[in-house]
Design an enzyme around this catalytic site. Structure first.
Site, PDB file in Angstrom:
ATOM      1  N   HIS A   1       7.066-120.205 116.572  1.00 52.28           N
ATOM      2  CA  HIS A   1       7.527-121.565 116.804  1.00 52.28           C
ATOM      3  C   HIS A   1       6.523-122.316 117.676  1.00 52.28           C
ATOM      4  CE1 HIS A   1      12.040-120.643 115.840  1.00 52.28           C
ATOM      5  NE2 HIS A   1      11.220-120.356 114.859  1.00 52.28           N
TER       6      HIS A   1
ATOM      7  N   GLU B   1       6.660-123.769 120.599  1.00 49.25           N
ATOM      8  CA  GLU B   1       6.554-123.409 122.017  1.00 49.25           C
ATOM      9  C   GLU B   1       5.711-122.155 122.203  1.00 49.25           C
ATOM     10  OE1 GLU B   1      10.803-125.023 121.346  1.00 49.25           O
ATOM     11  OE2 GLU B   1       9.234-123.991 120.204  1.00 49.25           O
TER      12      GLU B   1
ATOM     13  N   CYS C   1      12.963-119.282 121.966  1.00 47.30           N
ATOM     14  CA  CYS C   1      11.947-120.081 122.651  1.00 47.30           C
ATOM     15  C   CYS C   1      12.394-120.477 124.058  1.00 47.30           C
ATOM     16  CB  CYS C   1      11.625-121.320 121.829  1.00 47.30           C
ATOM     17  SG  CYS C   1      10.771-120.968 120.288  1.00 47.30           S
TER      18      CYS C   1
ATOM     19  N   ARG D   1       4.448-137.165  98.790  1.00 50.35           N
ATOM     20  CA  ARG D   1       4.635-135.971  97.960  1.00 50.35           C
ATOM     21  C   ARG D   1       4.432-134.703  98.788  1.00 50.35           C
ATOM     22  NH1 ARG D   1       1.454-137.195  92.239  1.00 50.35           N
ATOM     23  NH2 ARG D   1       2.681-139.028  91.620  1.00 50.35           N
TER      24      ARG D   1
ATOM     25  N   ASP E   1       3.445-142.891  81.230  1.00 54.90           N
ATOM     26  CA  ASP E   1       2.321-142.732  82.155  1.00 54.90           C
ATOM     27  C   ASP E   1       1.587-141.404  82.014  1.00 54.90           C
ATOM     28  OD1 ASP E   1       3.014-145.192  83.164  1.00 54.90           O
ATOM     29  OD2 ASP E   1       4.100-144.396  84.897  1.00 54.90           O
TER      30      ASP E   1
ATOM     31  N   LEU F   1       1.537-135.592  88.557  1.00 53.29           N
ATOM     32  CA  LEU F   1       2.509-135.357  89.631  1.00 53.29           C
ATOM     33  C   LEU F   1       2.041-134.252  90.578  1.00 53.29           C
ATOM     34  CD1 LEU F   1       5.920-135.644  87.729  1.00 53.29           C
ATOM     35  CD2 LEU F   1       4.625-137.428  88.905  1.00 53.29           C
TER      36      LEU F   1
ATOM     37  N   GLY G   1      11.362-143.299  86.670  1.00 51.79           N
ATOM     38  CA  GLY G   1      11.337-144.729  86.451  1.00 51.79           C
ATOM     39  C   GLY G   1      12.603-145.468  86.784  1.00 51.79           C
TER      40      GLY G   1
ATOM     41  N   LEU H   1      16.232-143.908  86.017  1.00 54.16           N
ATOM     42  CA  LEU H   1      16.567-142.801  86.916  1.00 54.16           C
ATOM     43  C   LEU H   1      16.806-143.305  88.322  1.00 54.16           C
ATOM     44  CD1 LEU H   1      16.875-139.819  87.614  1.00 54.16           C
ATOM     45  CD2 LEU H   1      14.378-139.661  87.786  1.00 54.16           C
TER      46      LEU H   1
END
Length: 360
Positions: free
Chosen positions: A60, A62, A97, A195, A211, A215, A293, A296
């Site tokens: 982690h 810390e 931690c 993304r 298109d 992606l 698009g 959706l």
């Protein structure tokens, strides 16, 4: 920023907490289902150690900051630690931690946000204070933004869905039915960052046909769990030649899952979006970026399945015969006017607006 229980939070504190946020953001998209966390250890205006949680199963933030200080020969006793999320104090695969901070002799901890998990909320702070460590809890907007998706998913069977759309000033995505880039390069770079901060990107079948997008995330990243590309299909099958189904060129082995196609149940005309999202979450996808698009996007909004919108507005007017509107088909009247805008930013020549979905 305002502190609690009598400890002062000054501009210097704000600077170091902002640095902890910056460190935490380096692992956005890599720590799920854990939240991203950053930590900085400081004494007398000098940084002794920094760290962040790189990935689930790793140390982690810390512990990373304490290790960095130790490797540099720094004595952290009596120092202040700035951490974006309260040190964890529950049984897990990693040592607590809160205990590590106490044993290291840290004198003060500035916490950007409390753990939103109701089972552990405030326990780390309580242990620290019980051991005599001065703790200042700050309702820091940047720290809270880091854990927004984590805070949602720990109490939901759904993934956190961000809807990204881009439109002209008059509300269109294209002056015609074919491929058209309404926003500039800077906005597209920002979308690439979006993304990378999610587990999956999702589009409708119409976007794939028009298109033919890849992606992908550029440059390709090695992730703890492979990135997912999701297509919401209709009754008409998609051709396997579309680029979204190909293994991305130059990607490290295992960087991407095989593309997921969400198809309607037998006899149904459309995909049950809620059930599909629940299935994605059950498959380990915690966060989804939907890039349209229009149909959706409208259906997700109408079903109240979107938690955050990221709306790009280009300085252009695109309405012509055959122009494509940014949203199509769905009745959005039930959403009302309760959206909370929290960021407006110029990105290149475009405008980016973000907002959270109101919960009623």
């Amino acid at each position: 920023m305002e502190g609690r229980r009598g400890y002062a939070v000054n501009e210097l504190d704000a600077t170091y907490l902002a640095r902890a946020v910056e460190l935490a953001a380096r692992a956005l998209g890599d720590t799920a289902p854990n939240p991203p966390v950053g930590a900085v250890i400081v004494r007398d205006g000098r940084t002794l150690g920094e760290g962040w949680h790189h990935r689930k199963g790793g140390p982690h933030a810390e512990a990373e900051a304490l290790r960095a200080a130790s490797e540099s020969g720094e004595d952290v006793r009596g120092a202040t630690m700035y951490v974006t999320l309260e040190p964890h104090d529950h049984e897990s695969t990693m040592p607590r931690c809160s205990v590590a901070v106490i044993e290291a002799g840290i004198a003060r901890v500035v916490v950007g946000a409390l753990d939103p998990n109701v089972r552990t909320h405030g326990q780390g702070v309580e242990r620290l204070r019980g051991a005599g460590v001065a703790v200042d809890v700050v309702e820091d907007p940047a720290s809270l933004a880091l854990i927004e998706r984590f805070a949602y998913t720990i109490g939901s069977e759904l993934p956190f869905v961000t809807l990204k759309m881009a439109m002209s000033l008059d509300g269109y995505i294209s002056p015609r039915g074919g491929t058209y880039r309404v926003t500039g390069e800077a906005a597209r770079e920002r979308v690439n960052d979006l993304r990378a901060a999610h587990d999956a990107v999702m589009v409708g079948a119409g976007t794939v046909r028009v298109d033919d997008p890849l992606l992908t995330i550029r440059p390709h990243r090695t992730r703890v769990k492979p990135y997912a590309r999701v297509v919401v299909a209709g009754a008409t099958p998609l051709a396997p030649s579309h680029r979204v189904f190909a293994e991305p060129a130059g990607a490290p082995p295992g960087a991407y899952r095989p593309t997921i196609v969400l198809a309607p149940e037998p006899g149904a005309r459309e995909v049950d979006l809620r059930a599909a999202l629940i299935a994605l979450r059950a498959g380990g996808i915690e966060t989804v970026l939907c890039e349209g698009g229009p149909a959706l996007a409208g259906n997700l909004l109408a079903a109240r399945l979107v938690e955050r919108i990221v709306w790009f507005v280009a300085p252009a007017f695109l309405r012509t015969p055959g122009a494509v509107p940014v949203l199509a088909g769905a009745d959005l009247s039930a959403l009302g006017n309760g959206w909370a805008f929290d960021e407006v930013e110029r990105v290149g020549n475009d405008l980016m607006i973000t907002a959270r979905l109101p919960h009623v």
